[in-house]
Design an enzyme around this catalytic site. Structure first.
Site, PDB file in Angstrom:
ATOM      1  N   GLU A 480      -4.837   0.474   7.216  1.00 60.73           N
ATOM      2  CA  GLU A 480      -5.658  -0.082   8.295  1.00 60.73           C
ATOM      3  C   GLU A 480      -4.968  -0.022   9.641  1.00 60.73           C
ATOM      4  O   GLU A 480      -5.594   0.152  10.663  1.00 60.73           O
ATOM      5  CB  GLU A 480      -6.029  -1.527   7.934  1.00 60.73           C
ATOM      6  CG  GLU A 480      -6.975  -1.551   6.753  1.00 60.73           C
ATOM      7  CD  GLU A 480      -6.862  -2.828   5.943  1.00 60.73           C
ATOM      8  OE1 GLU A 480      -6.987  -3.899   6.536  1.00 60.73           O
ATOM      9  OE2 GLU A 480      -6.654  -2.735   4.723  1.00 60.73           O
ATOM     10  N   GLU A 793       2.594  -5.123  -0.077  1.00 60.16           N
ATOM     11  CA  GLU A 793       1.385  -5.939   0.089  1.00 60.16           C
ATOM     12  C   GLU A 793       1.124  -6.770  -1.168  1.00 60.16           C
ATOM     13  O   GLU A 793       0.753  -7.937  -1.076  1.00 60.16           O
ATOM     14  CB  GLU A 793       0.195  -5.008   0.342  1.00 60.16           C
ATOM     15  CG  GLU A 793      -1.136  -5.707   0.423  1.00 60.16           C
ATOM     16  CD  GLU A 793      -2.275  -4.746   0.709  1.00 60.16           C
ATOM     17  OE1 GLU A 793      -2.176  -3.560   0.339  1.00 60.16           O
ATOM     18  OE2 GLU A 793      -3.272  -5.173   1.320  1.00 60.16           O
TER      19      GLU A 793
END
Ligand code: BGC
Length: 935
Positions: A480, A793
């Site tokens: 992103e 993550e």
């Protein structure tokens, strides 16, 4: 004794300072002297030899506010300062520095946009964040070439000084007379371009000459028109690339001329950059280079005419450090994988790109694809799913006999490995270097210990910080690459220990304010990708992960507007972070209050509530969809993207009031720091009401919380939502939850930062240590043991059986534990804003032989080091001039002063208060060697 590190508004000798009433800072370098404190200073500010301001004062040396009128814009100033210190009657020598003010009146920007002949960027993207590419055309077909612009102009004489101010819709670099202007990447940087656009200023004095000169500009899609964010959507801000500039040339006689774009500018799309997308990658055909294109004498007669258009955008002077090539990592290996592919390993997950040298026939096309991991078998694995996330560069050789070297210009990737195809010879590791790209921040913090695994953990955090503080604070540098407000809210404290993030975050906060809704809404991402609310690409809420699009005002994300400035104020002492953002914070908090009154949690829809319950819920902000305790390990599985919404479903109702209440508490502190006393008490009273209402609704008769998740217990304790009488009950719930999970963490994004502090403050210190040193998944050292070089993550991004998940391997959020390494293992904490007073409270009971850490405070490095020596511990504390530190040892430890320091009046026994204050000793500046013994 001398003064060093002179800065204005956190910047060292800026060429375009956007503030016309800057504050001045300097540091005292006192060598080996102790107890050095500035008593008095004198400061003078000149321009062109004329004294503009003169000031003197006492002990202040950080952000000293001495001006009572604005300076002029576009002006060079010199300033000098000297100081008197407590131990010396003579002043220090004068120390001097300069700065130039920016062109601040950008509303008066009369240069026009140069709009070159071009194919408009087409719309592409997918509302489903995990959808593969829908447009399978080769990149060179679906994307467009970069644009070259060229302006020739004549100067009567070589300038005494020249400043080029420029910006673009797209990203650009400029050349003057064949020489690259500046060394930044991706100018003008990433902002909410529809709200503001940064102008860069370059000193180009040495590039100009009498006679003909040429300014060249190359423009690519960048964040403006490129395929960005998790939807991979193009033309979010516009479909045409444009640039505008003014070249201000000052002659020896002081006369200035300004050169602006005119109808003589020519453009072409015929250059070597066949396409360039900041996410997808770049294709460069070296056979199509245009030698001499940005110098006089080049024949541009075949180039296209351009269109000129007025600039109506809101221009602002760029603030802070640009993105640059900051480090180089030579390849460590060239692998042939079990699948027979050639993969270059750089040994480190990073953000950047590959520079290589290749030799082969003209027209040979080499391709590099980028990924962060190999799979369990050791094969190349593209770990980033999604639309337009190719991370692929192509280079077509011009066929130079001696070889040719190339590095992409307009793209970057998140990677450790590059898969190679089309390489004409046997590749050697020495052919490849990873160029690390980041906002060029000063990384001056340091942390090391006797435990190599903790050192690796710290290393991993620093690399995730470097990879994600790139133009804006991002979640990850491959997928992103977006300014998720929650991620930096979480990570900000750790960021300040490692690097000076003041200007970087000030620039980002300027965008946050610009993008705040009229209703006070702080977006979940800043800059907020515009595709989220565009009619032609409506997000599809029925897709996996599509529920995400319903989230607008998110607990712990929007609260970044309160928490980030608060952290910056605490760590830098700069109250301007509070003042500048105060209205935005209040508007956000008011939105939380209004929404609380309007909506009930979905669980209570249709439930008969008593009047008291209704009144309580009207104070609790938990009827809005939010991300909850995002990525709570027991609720999400890296292998199953659909599981990602489980944490929001289960915890949104809790994190809403927690963050709204905590923001009110911080606002009370902030209003107090700003001298807004009445507002401070109002916020404090509201904060107390939220906590009371919450406790009434969510604690049972025994004082226990009905929800059973670890993160909920952590936040309830850390944010003071549990009344004193019940704290022990909730502490027990937390401890039970940790044990029930095998002494492993189960906290998500929002509670993660508070897990160790909550246990520590509840007296569960051994358990906090156990969690830090845990090596079963999920835990920090599990990642380290799996060879992580950055923070992941998902804790289980590599499963215990070696399966590698499709997630980001470079997300700093869970790296917030780094603040624990500094604040508890080394024990460095600010006791007053900006570390004017500090506490050194190291955990001497930690299972370590030694720790050595330093934070670069506004006064200089503050260091805490300790090392076991038999049953005792040797402590070294270095305290910057003009500050003091109180050393506090854990109970059971006492400080003895030995050797030359024995009985020294410099070190005074402090008052022993609280659990930490077994042996408080106050130290003035300088280096102190102390000894701690049990007793
Ligand atoms: C991002 C996060 C972000 C989150 C919002 C993810 O896809 O990578 O780090 O904060 O979405 O919940």
């Amino acid at each position: 004794m001398q003064l060093t590190r002179l800065t204005v508004e956190h910047a060292a000798e800026p060429l375009a300072l956007p503030t016309l009433r800057p504050r001045f800072s300097w540091r005292l370098d006192a060598g080996d002297a102790r107890h050095v404190r500035q008593e008095r200073y004198e400061l003078q500010l000149h321009t062109g030899g004329t004294l503009v301001a003169e000031a003197s004062g006492g002990g202040e040396s950080v952000l000293v506010d001495v001006l009572d009128a604005d300076l002029c814009e576009r002006t060079r100033y010199e300033w000098r300062v000297r100081a008197w210190v407590a131990v010396d009657a003579e002043p220090t020598p004068w120390a001097s520095a300069w700065f130039e003010t920016a062109r601040v009146d950008l509303d008066g920007w009369s240069a026009r946009w140069v709009d070159p002949a071009q194919q408009p960027v087409t719309r592409d993207g997918s509302p489903n964040p995990f959808a593969p590419n829908v447009n399978d055309d080769p990149n060179e077909v679906k994307l467009h070439p970069a644009k070259h612009l060229r302006q020739q102009f004549t100067l009567a004489s070589a300038p005494a000084s020249a400043r080029l101010r420029m910006t673009a819709q797209g990203i650009y670099f400029a050349e003057l007379n064949g020489v690259r202007v500046g060394d930044e990447c991706f100018a003008p940087g990433y902002e909410g371009y529809h709200k503001l656009l940064s102008v860069q200023t370059y000193d180009v004095t040495d590039s100009l000459r009498a006679g003909d000169n040429v300014l060249g500009v190359v423009l690519a899609d960048g964040w403006f028109a490129g395929r960005i964010a998790f939807t991979g959507t193009s033309r979010q801000y516009g479909e045409r690339l444009r640039a505008t500039w003014e070249l201000e040339v000052t002659g020896a006689d002081g006369a200035t001329t300004i050169i602006r774009p005119d109808a003589g500018v020519r453009s072409t799309t015929e250059g070597p950059f066949r396409c360039a997308d900041i996410f997808i990658g770049e294709s460069y055909d070296a056979r199509r280079e245009l030698p001499g294109w940005s110098a006089p004498g080049f024949d541009a007669s075949g180039w296209d005419a351009v269109t000129l258009a007025p600039v109506t955008e809101h221009l602002v002077a760029f603030l802070g450090e640009p993105v640059r090539r900051v480090l180089e990592l030579p390849a460590v290996d060239v692998l042939t994988t079990p699948a027979g592919e050639t993969v270059v390993d750089f040994g480190q997950v990073t953000a950047g790109r590959v520079r290589f040298t290749v030799r082969g026939p003209a027209g040979t096309k080499v391709t590099l694809e980028h990924a962060e991991v190999l799979d369990a078998e050791g094969n190349y694995l593209n770990n980033i799913a999604g639309h337009n996330k190719d991370q692929t560069d192509h280079y077509v050789l011009r066929g130079e006999a001696g070889g040719e070297t190339w590095e992409p210009e307009f793209t970057f990737h998140g990677f450790r490995y590059a898969r190679l195809t089309g390489w004409p010879t046997a590749p050697a590791a020495s052919d490849f270097t990873a160029i690390v790209i980041a906002s060029d921040l000063a990384y001056e913090g340091s942390w090391a210990s006797s435990d190599p695994r903790l050192n690796q953990l710290h290393h991993n955090v620093v690399w995730s910080q470097r990879g994600n503080l790139l133009a804006v604070p991002t979640d990850c540098p491959q997928r992103e690459r977006a300014g998720w407000t929650g991620d930096i809210q979480i990570f900000a404290p750790a960021a300040t220990n490692n690097a000076d993030v003041s200007l970087f975050l000030a620039r980002w906060l300027r965008n946050v304010r610009a993008e705040q809704g009229e209703d006070g809404l702080i977006p979940i991402i800043v800059p907020m990708p515009r595709a989220f609310d565009e009619p032609d690409a409506p997000p599809d809420a029925s897709d996996d992960g599509g529920e995400i699009f319903a989230i607008q005002a998110a607990a712990g994300w929007g609260d970044a507007i309160v928490i980030v400035p608060h952290v910056l104020w605490r760590r830098t002492g700069d109250v301007a972070f509070l003042a500048r953002n105060y209205d935005a914070m209040v508007a956000w908090s008011d939105l939380q209050r209004r929404q609380a009154a309007e909506h009930l949690p979905p669980r209570l829809a249709g439930v008969q509530l008593s009047e008291r319950q209704r009144a309580n819920h009207a104070l609790l902000w938990n009827g809005e969809p939010n991300f909850g305790d995002w990525l709570t390990p027991s609720l999400s599985d890296a292998a199953d993207p659909a599981s990602i919404m489980e944490a929001p479903r289960r915890t949104a109702e809790y994190v809403g009031p927690f963050f709204a209440g905590q923001s009110l508490t911080l606002l009370a502190e902030i209003a107090d720091a700003l001298g807004r006393d009445a507002e401070a008490s109002d916020f404090a009273a509201r904060a107390a009401e939220v906590r009371r209402a919450w406790a009434e609704e969510y604690l049972d008769a025994d004082g226990r919380i009905r929800e059973t998740l670890m993160g909920v217990f952590v936040l309830a304790l850390a944010f003071g939502f549990v009344p004193e009488a019940h704290r022990d009950a909730v502490r027990r719930q937390l401890v039970e939850a940790v044990h029930a999970n095998g002494d492993r963490l189960d906290t998500g994004f929002l509670s993660g930062p508070y897990l160790l502090p909550a246990l520590w403050d509840a007296g569960e210190r051994d358990l906090a240590r156990t969690l830090l040193w845990q090596s079963e998944c999920p835990s920090w050292l599990y990642e380290v043991d799996r060879g992580a070089t950055t923070i992941w993550e998902s804790w289980d991004a590599v499963k215990p059986d070696g399966t590698v998940g499709m997630s980001s391997f470079n997300h700093y959020a869970f790296g917030i534990v780094d603040d624990w390494l500094f604040g508890v293992l080394a024990g460095i904490r600010e006791a007053s804003p900006g570390y004017r007073r500090a506490v050194i409270a190291p955990d001497l009971d930690a299972p370590l032989e030694w720790v050595d850490a330093a934070v670069d405070t506004p006064y200089g490095p503050l260091r805490s080091a300790w090392r076991r020596d038999g049953g005792a511990v040797g402590l070294t504390v270095e305290v910057p001039p003009s500050t003091e530190a109180e050393v506090r040892l854990p109970s059971g430890w006492a400080i003895v002063l030995e050797g030359p320091d024995a009985g020294s009046p410099d070190a005074e026994g402090g008052d022993a208060e609280g659990a930490d204050a077994g042996a408080g000793v106050r130290l003035g500046s300088g280096r102190w060697d102390l000894r701690a013994v049990r007793g």
